[in-house]
Write an enzyme that holds these catalytic residues in place. Sequence first.
Site, PDB file in Angstrom:
ATOM      1  N   LYS A 157      75.810  19.068  47.064  1.00  0.00           N
ATOM      2  CA  LYS A 157      76.502  18.016  46.387  1.00  0.00           C
ATOM      3  C   LYS A 157      76.372  18.412  44.787  1.00  0.00           C
ATOM      4  O   LYS A 157      77.138  17.664  44.098  1.00  0.00           O
ATOM      5  CB  LYS A 157      75.803  16.637  46.863  1.00  0.00           C
ATOM      6  CG  LYS A 157      74.400  16.658  46.668  1.00  0.00           C
ATOM      7  CD  LYS A 157      73.644  15.332  46.980  1.00  0.00           C
ATOM      8  CE  LYS A 157      72.080  15.296  47.140  1.00  0.00           C
ATOM      9  NZ  LYS A 157      71.553  14.094  47.598  1.00  0.00           N
ATOM     10  N   LYS A 207      75.390  27.443  51.156  1.00  0.00           N
ATOM     11  CA  LYS A 207      75.370  25.924  51.561  1.00  0.00           C
ATOM     12  C   LYS A 207      76.199  24.960  50.865  1.00  0.00           C
ATOM     13  O   LYS A 207      76.365  25.270  49.637  1.00  0.00           O
ATOM     14  CB  LYS A 207      74.005  25.567  51.591  1.00  0.00           C
ATOM     15  CG  LYS A 207      73.580  24.703  52.775  1.00  0.00           C
ATOM     16  CD  LYS A 207      72.109  24.168  52.611  1.00  0.00           C
ATOM     17  CE  LYS A 207      71.978  22.839  52.513  1.00  0.00           C
ATOM     18  NZ  LYS A 207      70.431  22.391  52.563  1.00  0.00           N
ATOM     19  N   LYS A 211      63.604  23.974  39.979  1.00  0.00           N
ATOM     20  CA  LYS A 211      63.831  23.140  39.025  1.00  0.00           C
ATOM     21  C   LYS A 211      63.616  23.139  37.660  1.00  0.00           C
ATOM     22  O   LYS A 211      64.101  23.023  36.749  1.00  0.00           O
ATOM     23  CB  LYS A 211      63.323  21.643  39.710  1.00  0.00           C
ATOM     24  CG  LYS A 211      64.115  21.347  40.919  1.00  0.00           C
ATOM     25  CD  LYS A 211      63.983  19.870  41.271  1.00  0.00           C
ATOM     26  CE  LYS A 211      64.831  19.648  42.389  1.00  0.00           C
ATOM     27  NZ  LYS A 211      64.519  18.205  42.848  1.00  0.00           N
TER      28      LYS A 211
END
Length: 334
Positions: free
Chosen positions: A200, A197, A115
């Site tokens: 979202k 994967k 992040k």
Amino acid sequence: MLDGKKSLFSGMQATGTLTLGNYLGALKNWVDFEEEYETFYCVVDMHSITVRQDPAELRKRARSLLTLYIAAGLNPEKNCIYYQSHVSAHAELSWILNCFTYMGELNRMTQFKDKAAKHTDNINAGLYTYPVLMAADILLFQSDIVPVGFDQKQHLEITRDIAERFNSVYGDVFTIPDPYIGKQGAKIMSLQEPEKKMSKSDENPNASIFLMDDTDTIIRKFKRAVTDSESEIRYSEDKPGISNLIDVYGITTGKSVAETEKEFASSGYGDFKLAVGESVANMLKPIQDKYAELQKDKDYIDNIIKVNADKANYYATKTLRKVQKKVGFPERIR
Ligand code: TRP
């Protein structure tokens, strides 16, 4: 353990729209825990502000996620569904646990590194201590198990380390939680890059099925799913696209890999994709209908928010008071 019952905690961020992967890997399975465990499902809005959010959007998404928990089948009378920001003990315990967490440990967190690399203009202290707030979430409710995706395993490990460190100084204060990582089969891959994967936050909307996608959209996305240049519906490592579709079909219909291969032995990819799309659309339709119905009932949802926040506050405060006493904070005068 809470009042002699095993307890369970899990949480989701209200950022982005939930995908089929989130549903099959998490929500769908959560419904099975309510008898055996005292369960807490939190909308972790405090974690969300570690990256910049639009306030109105965050508020809307938080409510939408909470509503979706219920629409997906969690009975709000049996499962404590609430907002993290409504229970101030999360922040208070988090501060105390910060003082029992080493910077060396936080420096090793791969999610922080990822992040920080992604949000270089806002590497704030909250992003850094994110795992400590997560530890507080879990430990406040004396959780025995924590259903999470594989990507959260490291955060569970640091939670256990913090809890054990605290217990070794002050006695048995916290239950040591175990991660509960769902079956491999529950890992749904991207429809566009099946080695990745389903996420979202994927930039390509065709890569993910969102829980609120309508039937036509779902079928269209499955029809466009990336597969391979063969024509055989067979589960195999070198056929990640088709294998993913077999997995999805298996989870939505309850059929085994062998059964699915047999059922489509003489079909082409087009027919198979359509069947998978329809099975997913059929599974999601009742959830979408329930969601629409719940959204109209403001008073009902408001009441759940209130009652469950009270319940969460009750248990969380109990643990917090114990911890405050242990570390030497002065007694409250009543
Ligand atoms: N970090 C988790 C995620 O991004 C969300 C989360 C916050 C969580 N607190 C938690 C999950 C406590 C399980 C338990 O998926």
